[in-house]
Design a protein around this motif. Structure first.
Motif, PDB file in Angstrom:
ATOM      1  N   UNK A 193      -2.275   2.447  -4.513  1.00 38.90           N
ATOM      2  CA  UNK A 193      -2.137   3.666  -3.734  1.00 38.90           C
ATOM      3  C   UNK A 193      -2.357   4.889  -4.582  1.00 38.90           C
ATOM      4  N   UNK A 194      -1.784   6.030  -4.140  1.00 38.84           N
ATOM      5  CA  UNK A 194      -2.058   7.286  -4.828  1.00 38.84           C
ATOM      6  C   UNK A 194      -1.122   8.378  -4.335  1.00 38.84           C
ATOM      7  N   UNK A 195      -1.220   9.529  -4.995  1.00 39.57           N
ATOM      8  CA  UNK A 195      -0.523  10.721  -4.531  1.00 39.57           C
ATOM      9  C   UNK A 195      -1.241  11.308  -3.324  1.00 39.57           C
ATOM     10  N   UNK A 196      -0.505  12.093  -2.536  1.00 39.90           N
ATOM     11  CA  UNK A 196      -1.075  12.575  -1.280  1.00 39.90           C
ATOM     12  C   UNK A 196      -0.652  14.006  -0.983  1.00 39.90           C
ATOM     13  N   UNK A 197      -1.490  14.687  -0.221  1.00 40.60           N
ATOM     14  CA  UNK A 197      -1.189  16.020   0.304  1.00 40.60           C
ATOM     15  C   UNK A 197      -0.126  15.914   1.396  1.00 40.60           C
ATOM     16  N   UNK A 232      -0.473  18.959  -3.573  1.00 44.68           N
ATOM     17  CA  UNK A 232       0.011  19.719  -2.417  1.00 44.68           C
ATOM     18  C   UNK A 232      -0.809  20.970  -2.134  1.00 44.68           C
ATOM     19  N   UNK A 233      -2.023  21.021  -2.675  1.00 45.18           N
ATOM     20  CA  UNK A 233      -2.901  22.154  -2.428  1.00 45.18           C
ATOM     21  C   UNK A 233      -3.075  23.054  -3.624  1.00 45.18           C
ATOM     22  N   UNK A 234      -2.403  22.715  -4.752  1.00 45.33           N
ATOM     23  CA  UNK A 234      -2.589  23.513  -5.964  1.00 45.33           C
ATOM     24  C   UNK A 234      -3.870  23.115  -6.698  1.00 45.33           C
ATOM     25  N   UNK A 235      -4.381  21.913  -6.410  1.00 41.63           N
ATOM     26  CA  UNK A 235      -5.595  21.379  -7.040  1.00 41.63           C
ATOM     27  C   UNK A 235      -5.433  21.322  -8.563  1.00 41.63           C
ATOM     28  N   UNK A 236      -4.308  20.746  -8.990  1.00 38.80           N
ATOM     29  CA  UNK A 236      -3.991  20.662 -10.413  1.00 38.80           C
ATOM     30  C   UNK A 236      -3.942  19.215 -10.897  1.00 38.80           C
ATOM     31  N   UNK A 237      -3.168  18.362 -10.216  1.00 39.94           N
ATOM     32  CA  UNK A 237      -2.993  16.997 -10.715  1.00 39.94           C
ATOM     33  C   UNK A 237      -2.749  16.036  -9.557  1.00 39.94           C
ATOM     34  N   UNK A 258       0.873  -1.168   0.000  1.00 42.54           N
ATOM     35  CA  UNK A 258       0.000   0.000   0.000  1.00 42.54           C
ATOM     36  C   UNK A 258       0.913   1.221   0.000  1.00 42.54           C
ATOM     37  N   UNK A 259       0.762   2.091  -1.018  1.00 41.72           N
ATOM     38  CA  UNK A 259       1.738   3.143  -1.277  1.00 41.72           C
ATOM     39  C   UNK A 259       1.084   4.514  -1.325  1.00 41.72           C
ATOM     40  N   UNK A 260       1.575   5.436  -0.490  1.00 40.97           N
ATOM     41  CA  UNK A 260       1.137   6.827  -0.528  1.00 40.97           C
ATOM     42  C   UNK A 260       2.378   7.694  -0.721  1.00 40.97           C
ATOM     43  N   UNK A 261       2.411   8.410  -1.845  1.00 47.68           N
ATOM     44  CA  UNK A 261       3.578   9.211  -2.197  1.00 47.68           C
ATOM     45  C   UNK A 261       3.204  10.673  -2.281  1.00 47.68           C
ATOM     46  N   UNK A 262       3.992  11.516  -1.670  1.00 46.49           N
ATOM     47  CA  UNK A 262       3.756  12.954  -1.772  1.00 46.49           C
ATOM     48  C   UNK A 262       3.624  13.352  -3.232  1.00 46.49           C
ATOM     49  N   UNK A 263       2.676  14.240  -3.510  1.00 48.26           N
ATOM     50  CA  UNK A 263       2.468  14.704  -4.877  1.00 48.26           C
ATOM     51  C   UNK A 263       3.660  15.488  -5.410  1.00 48.26           C
ATOM     52  N   UNK A 264       4.628  15.795  -4.560  1.00 48.00           N
ATOM     53  CA  UNK A 264       5.845  16.456  -5.063  1.00 48.00           C
ATOM     54  C   UNK A 264       6.652  15.500  -5.935  1.00 48.00           C
ATOM     55  N   UNK A 265       6.453  14.180  -5.730  1.00 42.50           N
ATOM     56  CA  UNK A 265       7.175  13.180  -6.499  1.00 42.50           C
ATOM     57  C   UNK A 265       6.407  12.814  -7.766  1.00 42.50           C
ATOM     58  N   UNK A 266       7.122  12.579  -8.850  1.00 38.95           N
ATOM     59  CA  UNK A 266       6.508  12.062 -10.065  1.00 38.95           C
ATOM     60  C   UNK A 266       6.183  10.589  -9.830  1.00 38.95           C
ATOM     61  N   UNK A 317      -9.511  12.943  -6.726  1.00 39.12           N
ATOM     62  CA  UNK A 317     -10.440  13.944  -6.184  1.00 39.12           C
ATOM     63  C   UNK A 317     -10.471  15.210  -7.027  1.00 39.12           C
ATOM     64  N   UNK A 318      -9.477  15.427  -7.869  1.00 37.25           N
ATOM     65  CA  UNK A 318      -9.409  16.657  -8.647  1.00 37.25           C
ATOM     66  C   UNK A 318     -10.141  16.546  -9.975  1.00 37.25           C
TER      67      UNK A 318
END
Length: 388
Positions: free
Chosen positions: A65-69, A162-167, A37-45, A132-133
């Motif tokens: 898993x998914x990208x995360x805030x 990370x709060x930009x609500x882009x991707x 189960x993988x949660x990676x900061x959205x700062x990472x590609x 969610x975006x």
């Protein structure tokens, strides 16, 4: 029997972060896990993280898993990390991962397709991570429930950035996508206990939603412009409504489609006020509210928000006192509201859960059952305890 371990890596290079997470999992588990189960900061590609992880683990390990805030590991909340939980499932329990993309805006169809594919696997529990975006979380959930039934156990949350609500991105095995959902389907004997608490308290009388557009653009309440009534409630703070809205979600007190009306004074689900439309005097919500829904305004202090996480953990542990691991899905808005105190929210839950492995992330919408029916929440602390 479930065996699990959690690792967190912070590294400037996304591929190396994924690789180091895999190496640490293999080291602490004494070999490759069956599922990660993988949660990676959205700062990472996401592609780079996944390539690093799979390069070490090989293609036979299931991953979802998914990208995360922001992320949660066994010590509490952290930011800009790659956090992973490895599972060994034993002979009786199996896990499969599925992925699909929303087509032509039909998010309910996305959920239904995934649910139908999952149903063929004889599921006992599903973890859900939706975009969610680009996707409507409640619609994805309803589609899953169309295929699996309203009371089928599901937990998870909305992938974000990370709060930009882009991707945002979603992961399943070797694939990374945007605009869809990934699910992990558990089959076999597994016990689960869930809880959801917000800490916000309903105030004032009940109001009825009378006009909604696109599910989450709230136009009128009691046939009055929604923004006008909301500002009236805020009183002297009304001029700062745009910055204050996250602190004052709407409480659904009359129940939603397929659910029971909660007890007097209790909240079934919250809807965050994610933005305002001044010209139309409308509120932009973090989730759907059908016309006819009964709501109340809310208030709350940081202490009450923090206490809610403790109460949710205690409730789940009463139902399942000896879990194998804990999954935590906490709303990003709570982290913003708590500010510098956001780590305080997880102190008591971590202490109550003890030494069992823990993982989670700060979501853009949380999926958790209430009275046996999974619901899409906003601004709520949720957790799931697993034993198998």
């Amino acid at each position: 029997m479930i065996e699990a371990s959690t690792v967190s890596i912070v590294h400037d290079d996304a591929r190396l972060a994924g690789r180091d997470a895999a190496d640490e999992l293999v080291d602490v588990m004494g070999g490759r896990p069956d599922f990660v189960l993988l949660f990676a900061s959205a700062k990472y590609e996401g592609r780079a993280v996944l390539d690093g992880l799979r390069g070490r683990l090989g293609g036979g390990v299931r991953i979802a898993g998914c990208s995360s805030f922001a992320e949660i590991d066994g010590k509490g909340g952290l930011t800009e990390s790659v956090t992973a939980m490895g599972f060994r499932l034993g002979s009786a329990l199996r896990v499969a991962t599925l992925l699909d993309v929303s087509r032509d805006g039909d998010d309910r169809g996305l959920g239904r397709r995934l649910g139908e594919r999952a149903q063929a696997l004889d599921p006992s529990l599903i973890l859900v991570f939706y975009d969610s975006l680009r996707c409507n979380g409640p619609h994805v959930l309803r589609g899953l429930q169309d295929a699996l039934g309203a009371t089928f156990p599901m937990v998870g949350g909305g992938a974000g950035d990370l709060g930009e609500f882009v991707r945002a991105y979603q992961i399943a095995d070797g694939e990374v996508i945007t605009g869809g959902a990934s699910i992990a389907v558990f089959s076999g004997p597994i016990r689960i206990a869930t809880a959801a608490r917000s800490g916000w308290i309903p105030v004032g009388g009940e109001h009825r939603i009378t006009a909604v557009e696109k599910g989450n653009v709230l136009l009128t309440i009691d046939d009055r412009p929604a923004l006008e009534l909301y500002q009236e409630y805020l009183g002297p703070r009304a001029a700062a409504v745009a910055s204050l809205a996250v602190e004052f979600p709407l409480a659904v007190v009359g129940g939603l489609e397929g659910t029971c009306r909660p007890a007097e004074g209790e909240i079934a689900v919250l809807r965050a006020v994610a933005g305002i439309d001044v010209q139309r005097k409308a509120l932009l919500l973090g989730g759907d509210l059908p016309e006819g829904t009964l709501v109340r305004m809310t208030t709350g202090t940081r202490d009450e928000v923090i206490r809610a996480a403790e109460e949710a953990t205690a409730q789940a542990l009463r139902s399942l006192p000896n879990p194998s691991c804990a999954l935590l899905f906490d709303c990003m808005a709570r982290k913003l509201v708590l500010g510098t105190r956001y780590r305080d929210e997880l102190k008591e839950p971590m202490a109550r859960l003890g030494s069992i492995p823990k993982i989670g992330f700060y979501t853009h919408g949380e999926l958790s059952p209430v009275d046996g029916v999974c619901m899409c929440h906003n601004e709520t602390f949720t957790l799931a305890l697993l034993e198998g």
